[in-house]
Design an enzyme around this catalytic site. Structure first.
Site, PDB file in Angstrom:
ATOM      1  N   ARG A  26     -10.095 -23.253  36.425  1.00 11.09           N
ATOM      2  CA  ARG A  26      -9.153 -24.929  35.983  1.00 11.09           C
ATOM      3  C   ARG A  26      -8.186 -24.185  35.020  1.00 11.09           C
ATOM      4  O   ARG A  26      -7.132 -24.748  34.698  1.00 11.09           O
ATOM      5  CB  ARG A  26     -10.142 -25.177  35.210  1.00 11.09           C
ATOM      6  CG  ARG A  26     -11.250 -26.359  36.038  1.00 11.09           C
ATOM      7  CD  ARG A  26     -12.010 -27.481  34.876  1.00 11.09           C
ATOM      8  NE  ARG A  26     -10.916 -28.755  34.942  1.00 11.09           N
ATOM      9  CZ  ARG A  26     -11.059 -29.693  34.349  1.00 11.09           C
ATOM     10  NH1 ARG A  26     -11.197 -28.500  32.848  1.00 11.09           N
ATOM     11  NH2 ARG A  26      -9.658 -30.349  33.665  1.00 11.09           N
ATOM     12  N   CYS A  50       1.262 -31.511  -4.409  1.00  8.79           N
ATOM     13  CA  CYS A  50      -0.018 -31.048  -3.839  1.00  8.79           C
ATOM     14  C   CYS A  50      -1.447 -31.268  -4.765  1.00  8.79           C
ATOM     15  O   CYS A  50      -1.353 -30.452  -5.766  1.00  8.79           O
ATOM     16  CB  CYS A  50      -0.370 -29.713  -3.438  1.00  8.79           C
ATOM     17  SG  CYS A  50      -2.107 -29.092  -3.092  1.00  8.79           S
ATOM     18  N   CYS A  53      -3.122 -28.010  -6.295  1.00  9.99           N
ATOM     19  CA  CYS A  53      -2.236 -26.679  -6.818  1.00  9.99           C
ATOM     20  C   CYS A  53      -2.535 -26.897  -8.559  1.00  9.99           C
ATOM     21  O   CYS A  53      -2.913 -28.266  -8.924  1.00  9.99           O
ATOM     22  CB  CYS A  53      -0.890 -26.848  -6.901  1.00  9.99           C
ATOM     23  SG  CYS A  53       0.091 -25.859  -5.483  1.00  9.99           S
ATOM     24  N   HIS A 113      -0.695 -22.133  -2.978  1.00 14.44           N
ATOM     25  CA  HIS A 113      -0.802 -23.322  -2.031  1.00 14.44           C
ATOM     26  C   HIS A 113      -0.357 -22.430  -0.742  1.00 14.44           C
ATOM     27  O   HIS A 113      -0.779 -23.269   0.594  1.00 14.44           O
ATOM     28  CB  HIS A 113       0.254 -23.655  -2.284  1.00 14.44           C
ATOM     29  CG  HIS A 113       0.446 -25.131  -1.712  1.00 14.44           C
ATOM     30  ND1 HIS A 113      -0.083 -26.783  -1.279  1.00 14.44           N
ATOM     31  CD2 HIS A 113       0.907 -25.583  -0.777  1.00 14.44           C
ATOM     32  CE1 HIS A 113       0.157 -27.249  -0.874  1.00 14.44           C
ATOM     33  NE2 HIS A 113       1.248 -27.016  -0.197  1.00 14.44           N
ATOM     34  N   ASN A 153     -11.640 -26.964   7.353  1.00 12.94           N
ATOM     35  CA  ASN A 153     -11.304 -27.918   8.291  1.00 12.94           C
ATOM     36  C   ASN A 153      -9.473 -27.138   7.839  1.00 12.94           C
ATOM     37  O   ASN A 153      -8.813 -27.660   6.743  1.00 12.94           O
ATOM     38  CB  ASN A 153     -10.713 -28.970   7.909  1.00 12.94           C
ATOM     39  CG  ASN A 153     -12.455 -29.833   8.745  1.00 12.94           C
ATOM     40  OD1 ASN A 153     -13.302 -29.491   8.814  1.00 12.94           O
ATOM     41  ND2 ASN A 153     -12.739 -31.384   8.029  1.00 12.94           N
ATOM     42  N   SER A 161      -6.216 -32.742   5.419  1.00 14.31           N
ATOM     43  CA  SER A 161      -4.710 -34.079   4.883  1.00 14.31           C
ATOM     44  C   SER A 161      -4.128 -32.380   3.869  1.00 14.31           C
ATOM     45  O   SER A 161      -3.155 -32.874   3.835  1.00 14.31           O
ATOM     46  CB  SER A 161      -5.998 -34.991   4.163  1.00 14.31           C
ATOM     47  OG  SER A 161      -6.579 -33.708   3.484  1.00 14.31           O
ATOM     48  N   HIS A 164      -3.428 -26.742   1.694  1.00 13.99           N
ATOM     49  CA  HIS A 164      -3.927 -25.664   0.152  1.00 13.99           C
ATOM     50  C   HIS A 164      -5.712 -25.451   0.371  1.00 13.99           C
ATOM     51  O   HIS A 164      -6.161 -26.037   1.104  1.00 13.99           O
ATOM     52  CB  HIS A 164      -3.829 -26.512  -0.803  1.00 13.99           C
ATOM     53  CG  HIS A 164      -4.178 -25.620  -2.001  1.00 13.99           C
ATOM     54  ND1 HIS A 164      -2.633 -25.381  -3.299  1.00 13.99           N
ATOM     55  CD2 HIS A 164      -5.237 -24.839  -2.415  1.00 13.99           C
ATOM     56  CE1 HIS A 164      -2.946 -24.717  -4.078  1.00 13.99           C
ATOM     57  NE2 HIS A 164      -4.374 -24.232  -3.811  1.00 13.99           N
ATOM     58  N   HIS A 166      -8.504 -24.712   0.752  1.00 12.59           N
ATOM     59  CA  HIS A 166      -9.916 -25.224   0.279  1.00 12.59           C
ATOM     60  C   HIS A 166     -10.374 -24.945   1.652  1.00 12.59           C
ATOM     61  O   HIS A 166     -10.318 -25.562   2.442  1.00 12.59           O
ATOM     62  CB  HIS A 166      -9.071 -26.192  -0.207  1.00 12.59           C
ATOM     63  CG  HIS A 166      -9.053 -27.271   0.940  1.00 12.59           C
ATOM     64  ND1 HIS A 166      -7.773 -27.093   1.036  1.00 12.59           N
ATOM     65  CD2 HIS A 166      -9.697 -28.446   1.279  1.00 12.59           C
ATOM     66  CE1 HIS A 166      -7.619 -28.639   2.287  1.00 12.59           C
ATOM     67  NE2 HIS A 166      -9.138 -29.503   1.544  1.00 12.59           N
ATOM     68  N   GLN A 168     -14.806 -27.275   1.821  1.00  8.71           N
ATOM     69  CA  GLN A 168     -15.760 -28.762   0.912  1.00  8.71           C
ATOM     70  C   GLN A 168     -16.617 -28.008   1.296  1.00  8.71           C
ATOM     71  O   GLN A 168     -17.386 -27.399   1.893  1.00  8.71           O
ATOM     72  CB  GLN A 168     -15.596 -29.792   1.855  1.00  8.71           C
ATOM     73  CG  GLN A 168     -13.872 -30.574   2.056  1.00  8.71           C
ATOM     74  CD  GLN A 168     -13.882 -31.673   2.342  1.00  8.71           C
ATOM     75  OE1 GLN A 168     -14.506 -33.049   1.954  1.00  8.71           O
ATOM     76  NE2 GLN A 168     -13.852 -32.145   3.751  1.00  8.71           N
ATOM     77  N   HIS A 298     -19.829 -20.774  11.934  1.00  9.44           N
ATOM     78  CA  HIS A 298     -19.008 -20.472  13.326  1.00  9.44           C
ATOM     79  C   HIS A 298     -17.379 -21.270  13.399  1.00  9.44           C
ATOM     80  O   HIS A 298     -17.391 -21.966  12.333  1.00  9.44           O
ATOM     81  CB  HIS A 298     -19.975 -22.420  13.875  1.00  9.44           C
ATOM     82  CG  HIS A 298     -21.370 -22.322  13.788  1.00  9.44           C
ATOM     83  ND1 HIS A 298     -21.832 -21.904  15.908  1.00  9.44           N
ATOM     84  CD2 HIS A 298     -22.898 -22.371  13.592  1.00  9.44           C
ATOM     85  CE1 HIS A 298     -23.491 -22.170  16.066  1.00  9.44           C
ATOM     86  NE2 HIS A 298     -23.722 -22.375  14.816  1.00  9.44           N
TER      87      HIS A 298
HETATM   88 ZN   LIG Z   1     -24.883 -22.336  13.915  1.00 10.37          ZN
HETATM   89 ZN   LIG Z   2      -1.854 -27.038  -3.456  1.00 10.39          ZN
END
Ligand SMILES: [Zn+2]
Ligand SMILES: [Zn+2]
Ligand SMILES: [Zn+2]
Length: 338
Positions: A26, A50, A53, A113, A153, A161, A164, A166, A168, A298
């Site tokens: 494809r 930010c 920061c 940053h 992310n 969002s 910088h 980081h 979570q 992952h």
């Molecule tokens: Zn896994």
């Molecule tokens: Zn920053």
């Protein structure tokens, strides 16, 4: 005989018991779909607007300290809260709800940053690994926390969002869906065969090397046989261990090294700061030993054929089965070359 790099087929994921449809032919089709904007202009080292920061104030008026390495704080808009009571709702076996207490934190990787894992130096990345280990221990020790999910992310395309650097950490009373699937598979494998699923998988992959991207003394990076995202990568600890807290000092540095190296490859692949979701899978913190668990991480990156053309998991993927356009072997080969 089928050409497994060209002909349509499906592949099985033994960690989730799910299948992925592979249709490499494809990628030859012309693309008239959405093109993503390429990444914004270079970021400054410090951004006064930010909220991550050093020295800046966050929502609610809390001011960040003038931190110099990593910095951890409780998420100001936490999805989970520690003081959530115990409750359960059930009607006819169809409507079911449970209270879910937890703690959500943010870990800034660096005061700068404009850095990413790819361009941080190894000592700084090692401090990030140490911080993850500390957080896993601190959160996991709490009686009401049974799983600690560390994830990043990266990039606006993945909904980050803020550029910088980081990640979570969401820690919860329940063990999340994906983790539960992988846990059941690893448990069953261990009971049926008396071995670790991922130790055996690693042995197969290191023997064939077709899907290996790279390895160091402690970790292997590979495109899993059953990858869904185009350039999906799994990092697997070479030694069997149930969690990040079992890494010895050499292995912590090995993890830092392979994170830098893999994210560098990603950035070079399409010459763009590569977006992805990244995170660890490891044993729950429910007090049991969980010898079936093998520490891994992952990377799920959405880009498919350039910095501007991404893979969407919609339509058939949502209603039927995930589908990918390039064979895992082809993706691994391209990642080895950059
Ligand atoms: Zn896994
Ligand atoms: Zn920053
Ligand atoms: Zn293992």
């Amino acid at each position: 005989m089928l050409d497994w790099k060209q002909d349509p087929h499906r592949r099985y994921n033994p960690l989730t018991h799910e299948w992925v449809l592979v249709s490499p032919h494809r990628t030859q089709r012309p693309w008239q779909g959405q093109m993503e904007e390429t990444a914004a202009a270079a970021q400054p080292e410090y951004d006064p607007t930010c909220y991550l920061c050093p020295g800046n104030s966050r929502a609610g008026g809390v001011r960040n300290p003038p931190y110099a390495s990593t910095f951890v704080f409780d998420n100001d808009f936490a999805a989970l809260k520690p003081d959530t009571g115990v409750d359960r709702f059930e009607r006819g076996g169809l409507l079911l709800a449970e209270a879910e207490p937890g703690i959500c934190r943010v870990v800034c990787f660096s005061p700068r940053h404009n850095l990413t894992m790819a361009n941080m130096d190894l000592d700084a990345l090692r401090l990030v690994v140490d911080t993850w280990v500390d957080q896993f221990g601190d959160l996991g020790a709490r009686p009401f926390i049974n799983y600690v999910q560390i994830f990043e992310n990266r990039g606006a395309m993945m909904g980050a969002s803020n550029p910088h650097p980081h990640c979570q950490i969401w820690s919860s009373r329940s063990v999340p869906n994906e983790v539960t699937k992988e846990q059941v598979s690893q448990q069953d494998w261990r009971e049926d065969r008396g071995a670790c699923l991922l130790c055996e998988y690693l042995r197969l992959e290191r023997a064939s090397r077709e899907r290996l991207v790279e390895e160091n003394e402690s970790f292997v990076a590979l495109v899993p046989f059953w990858a869904v995202w185009p350039f999906e990568i799994m990092l697997i600890a070479k030694r069997h261990m149930t969690g990040i807290d079992r890494l010895n000092p050499t292995e912590r540095s090995g993890l830092a090294g392979i994170l830098k190296s893999v994210t560098g490859r990603y950035d070079r692949l399409f010459k763009v700061s590569f977006p992805y979701s990244f995170g660890f899978h490891q044993r729950p913190t429910d007090g049991l030993t969980h010898d079936e668990w093998h520490l891994h991480a992952h990377f799920f990156p959405p880009l498919l054929r350039s910095a501007t053309v991404r893979k969407f998991l919609v339509g058939y993927e949502m209603l039927a089965t995930p589908q990918r356009d390039i064979a895992a072997e082809t993706a691994a080969e391209r990642l080895r070359q950059v």
